[in-house]
Motif scaffolding. Sequence first.
Motif, PDB file in Angstrom:
ATOM      1  N   GLY A   1       0.812  -1.222   0.000  1.00 45.49           N
ATOM      2  CA  GLY A   1       0.000   0.000   0.000  1.00 45.49           C
ATOM      3  C   GLY A   1       0.842   1.268   0.000  1.00 45.49           C
ATOM      4  N   GLU A   2       1.901   1.265   0.823  1.00 46.46           N
ATOM      5  CA  GLU A   2       2.774   2.451   0.876  1.00 46.46           C
ATOM      6  C   GLU A   2       3.416   2.737  -0.473  1.00 46.46           C
ATOM      7  N   ARG A   3       3.777   1.667  -1.173  1.00 42.87           N
ATOM      8  CA  ARG A   3       4.408   1.847  -2.481  1.00 42.87           C
ATOM      9  C   ARG A   3       3.377   2.146  -3.572  1.00 42.87           C
ATOM     10  N   ARG A   4       2.172   1.648  -3.357  1.00 43.05           N
ATOM     11  CA  ARG A   4       1.126   1.839  -4.384  1.00 43.05           C
ATOM     12  C   ARG A   4       0.885   3.322  -4.658  1.00 43.05           C
ATOM     13  N   GLU A   5       0.856   4.123  -3.592  1.00 37.83           N
ATOM     14  CA  GLU A   5       0.589   5.547  -3.799  1.00 37.83           C
ATOM     15  C   GLU A   5       1.661   6.192  -4.663  1.00 37.83           C
ATOM     16  N   LEU A   6       2.912   5.814  -4.384  1.00 36.93           N
ATOM     17  CA  LEU A   6       4.024   6.356  -5.180  1.00 36.93           C
ATOM     18  C   LEU A   6       3.947   5.862  -6.621  1.00 36.93           C
ATOM     19  N   VAL A   7       3.598   4.584  -6.776  1.00 34.58           N
ATOM     20  CA  VAL A   7       3.482   4.015  -8.122  1.00 34.58           C
ATOM     21  C   VAL A   7       2.350   4.708  -8.880  1.00 34.58           C
ATOM     22  N   ASN A   8       1.241   4.946  -8.203  1.00 31.60           N
ATOM     23  CA  ASN A   8       0.113   5.589  -8.880  1.00 31.60           C
ATOM     24  C   ASN A   8       0.454   7.010  -9.332  1.00 31.60           C
ATOM     25  N   GLU A   9       1.183   7.728  -8.478  1.00 30.99           N
ATOM     26  CA  GLU A   9       1.645   9.066  -8.891  1.00 30.99           C
ATOM     27  C   GLU A   9       2.508   8.974 -10.142  1.00 30.99           C
ATOM     28  N   ALA A  10       3.410   7.992 -10.126  1.00 27.12           N
ATOM     29  CA  ALA A  10       4.328   7.841 -11.262  1.00 27.12           C
ATOM     30  C   ALA A  10       3.576   7.423 -12.523  1.00 27.12           C
ATOM     31  N   ILE A  11       2.542   6.605 -12.371  1.00 29.90           N
ATOM     32  CA  ILE A  11       1.731   6.220 -13.541  1.00 29.90           C
ATOM     33  C   ILE A  11       1.108   7.471 -14.160  1.00 29.90           C
ATOM     34  N   ASP A  12       0.607   8.366 -13.298  1.00 29.65           N
ATOM     35  CA  ASP A  12       0.012   9.608 -13.820  1.00 29.65           C
ATOM     36  C   ASP A  12       1.043  10.441 -14.581  1.00 29.65           C
ATOM     37  N   GLU A  13       2.277  10.418 -14.088  1.00 26.29           N
ATOM     38  CA  GLU A  13       3.330  11.179 -14.773  1.00 26.29           C
ATOM     39  C   GLU A  13       3.756  10.524 -16.082  1.00 26.29           C
TER      40      GLU A  13
ATOM     41  N   GLU B   1      -7.468   7.987 -22.988  1.00 24.64           N
ATOM     42  CA  GLU B   1      -8.445   7.637 -21.952  1.00 24.64           C
ATOM     43  C   GLU B   1      -8.504   6.127 -21.790  1.00 24.64           C
ATOM     44  N   ALA B   2      -8.512   5.427 -22.924  1.00 27.32           N
ATOM     45  CA  ALA B   2      -8.609   3.964 -22.879  1.00 27.32           C
ATOM     46  C   ALA B   2      -7.338   3.338 -22.303  1.00 27.32           C
ATOM     47  N   THR B   3      -6.182   3.925 -22.605  1.00 27.40           N
ATOM     48  CA  THR B   3      -4.936   3.360 -22.033  1.00 27.40           C
ATOM     49  C   THR B   3      -4.915   3.560 -20.516  1.00 27.40           C
ATOM     50  N   ARG B   4      -5.506   4.649 -20.049  1.00 24.62           N
ATOM     51  CA  ARG B   4      -5.465   4.953 -18.615  1.00 24.62           C
ATOM     52  C   ARG B   4      -6.605   4.296 -17.831  1.00 24.62           C
ATOM     53  N   TYR B   5      -7.630   3.890 -18.550  1.00 25.71           N
ATOM     54  CA  TYR B   5      -8.868   3.430 -17.919  1.00 25.71           C
ATOM     55  C   TYR B   5      -8.636   2.298 -16.904  1.00 25.71           C
ATOM     56  N   LEU B   6      -7.945   1.261 -17.340  1.00 19.66           N
ATOM     57  CA  LEU B   6      -7.758   0.108 -16.454  1.00 19.66           C
ATOM     58  C   LEU B   6      -6.717   0.422 -15.377  1.00 19.66           C
ATOM     59  N   LEU B   7      -5.707   1.204 -15.735  1.00 20.56           N
ATOM     60  CA  LEU B   7      -4.705   1.613 -14.747  1.00 20.56           C
ATOM     61  C   LEU B   7      -5.367   2.414 -13.625  1.00 20.56           C
ATOM     62  N   GLU B   8      -6.377   3.213 -14.001  1.00 23.20           N
ATOM     63  CA  GLU B   8      -7.074   4.025 -13.002  1.00 23.20           C
ATOM     64  C   GLU B   8      -8.091   3.222 -12.200  1.00 23.20           C
TER      65      GLU B   8
END
Lengths: 348, 348
Positions: free
Chosen positions: B15-27, B39-46
């Motif tokens: 969980g602690e790493r997930r937040e950092l990973v999610n930020e990096a995915i957005d970048e 939108e479609a590439t991000r859909y499942l990641l989101e």
Amino acid sequence: MSSNATEERVLAAVGERRELVNEAIDEEVPMAEPQRLYEATRYLLEAGGKRLRPAVALLAAEALADVEPLSTEYRAFPALDEGSVDLMSAAVGLEVIQSFTLIHDDIMDDDDLRRGVPAVHEAYDTETAILAGDTLYSKAFELMTNTGAKPERGLEATRLLATTCTRICEGQALDVSFEHRSDILPEEYLEMIEFKTAVLYGAAAATPAVLMGADDDVVDALYQYGIDAGCAFQIQDDVLDLTVPSEELGKQRGSDLVEEKETLITLHARQHDVDIAGLVDTASLDDVTESDIDAAVSELEHVGSIKYAREMAEELVRESKERLEVLPDNEARGLLEDIADYLITRGY
Amino acid sequence: MSSNATEERVLAAVGERRELVNEAIDEEVPMAEPQRLYEATRYLLEAGGKRLRPAVALLAAEALADVEPLSTEYRAFPALDEGSVDLMSAAVGLEVIQSFTLIHDDIMDDDDLRRGVPAVHEAYDTETAILAGDTLYSKAFELMTNTGAKPERGLEATRLLATTCTRICEGQALDVSFEHRSDILPEEYLEMIEFKTAVLYGAAAATPAVLMGADDDVVDALYQYGIDAGCAFQIQDDVLDLTVPSEELGKQRGSDLVEEKETLITLHARQHDVDIAGLVDTASLDDVTESDIDAAVSELEHVGSIKYAREMAEELVRESKERLEVLPDNEARGLLEDIADYLITRGY
């Protein structure tokens, strides 16, 4: 310069390299388990294709190294400083990417035929076609990481392949999105064909320069050569669809008009108040007659749309050849110039 | 060791790493043009996901560098000799590959739901889903070539990603081919899940070691840790499908049996003369009752098939933890061991 003589030189040069490329494809994408998957990955590669992108890559290397064409082993091609590069691995990688995009595009566009044979999703099934494309995709990256070039160059070429593939996907998405729009600008169309078609020619021309350690300005010039020539190629495709008899084209002449596919030609005509939707009344390729198409082509000629596209393609070819001036003046460079000319003088 | 305490530690660490990973995915996979494609590439990641593979990668780096977990910037993580590596770029690349495979698998398997939301081909359409997967595929390679590691290491990690993707495709093809066979051997099944599922865990654990310049034996050991743990994870999935109540599972318990999907459990039972096709008479998930499933599970328990699978998973987890002995004995290594345990002690 006679366009027949140019065409002969191009077809000879491409043909000589095609045999070598085909051998390398057999080595690099061999049959393997699971059998059905690898049959499907090889199916379209075996169905033919000019291998124009590998030819561009191999000629770019020969021009850059200033060696006599076909005098140097492509699997151990001397870099510009020291060491050697397996250029064939890179060239096959580019062809494999081309093959992957065709397989997936045919699914998306619901095209049943490709290179005169059923598309992979018809010959096998959609699931296998998706997976065959995905397998070729990673194989291409395996190939690009295995050239034996200096690591920083191998990495840079692999990065170029990755950004190229992203662009190709964006281009295909733009193409699909255009189906639902009637307000596309010519510059948007040009961006679409650059992404969808031309970047892979750009990558084909630039990759050997990256791997062999050429300066950035040479890499950039070769990339732009491919972009310009690739765009010209696509525009010429649109012209040929209207001007080449159906029997030579291998499909109904004017099919883009019947299917209401936007091209640079229809975009120009639209801007000159031609009612594109009304140009060919028939909604189906089965019902259209040659005289329907003749009438539509007449109107497009009349407003200058076909001339506009032709001139745009010619201008792009002129520019693409100018880009090559960074290279030594030799036979291979001459063949790259010929290829650019051929892309718009070819009959089909 | 209590499995609850293990689970808590794992979920906290992931969980602690997930937040950092999610930020990096957005970048790294930002919204861009064409909008519908991105939108479609991000859909499942989101839509979520534990980010287990990135967590494995980041923990492997911390264990290897022998640093306190979360004490070191993942974007500039010290290599073992000199310089630094953008491990987050690699970790996001691995998650992006996972996302691509899910999108394409859902098309192939005709699965309408994923992570509690409609699959990409349902939320958009099949064409967009194919293309979104293809875009993520090349994005992952862009990410892996952009870690700033020494070029030979970046190239090696990119090659590992490419061979991993080829294996994943082969695994999916094997899985599809098994639908038409009733003579699959347990070792064939194990190869299929290794290819389809475990190699990406292997790549997740080994990639940081490659990028940071670890010795080959360390790279190999981490890779095998991921392979063993990933296979255990998949076998446990098959066990859970039979043993966890439908409401916790989020789908019908025993759906694999109803849909006649082969697992290590059915393969074992088959070898012990159980009539697998007759285990659950109902052909549809709509008609099956809990008592149908209870009866089937009873029979599978009786011949020892569920125990066989459980023990195989436990043995694989034991082996995976042993592989970690090449690493310094520290908190991050402990968490990697916990993750291996968690993969088979998790409730669903």
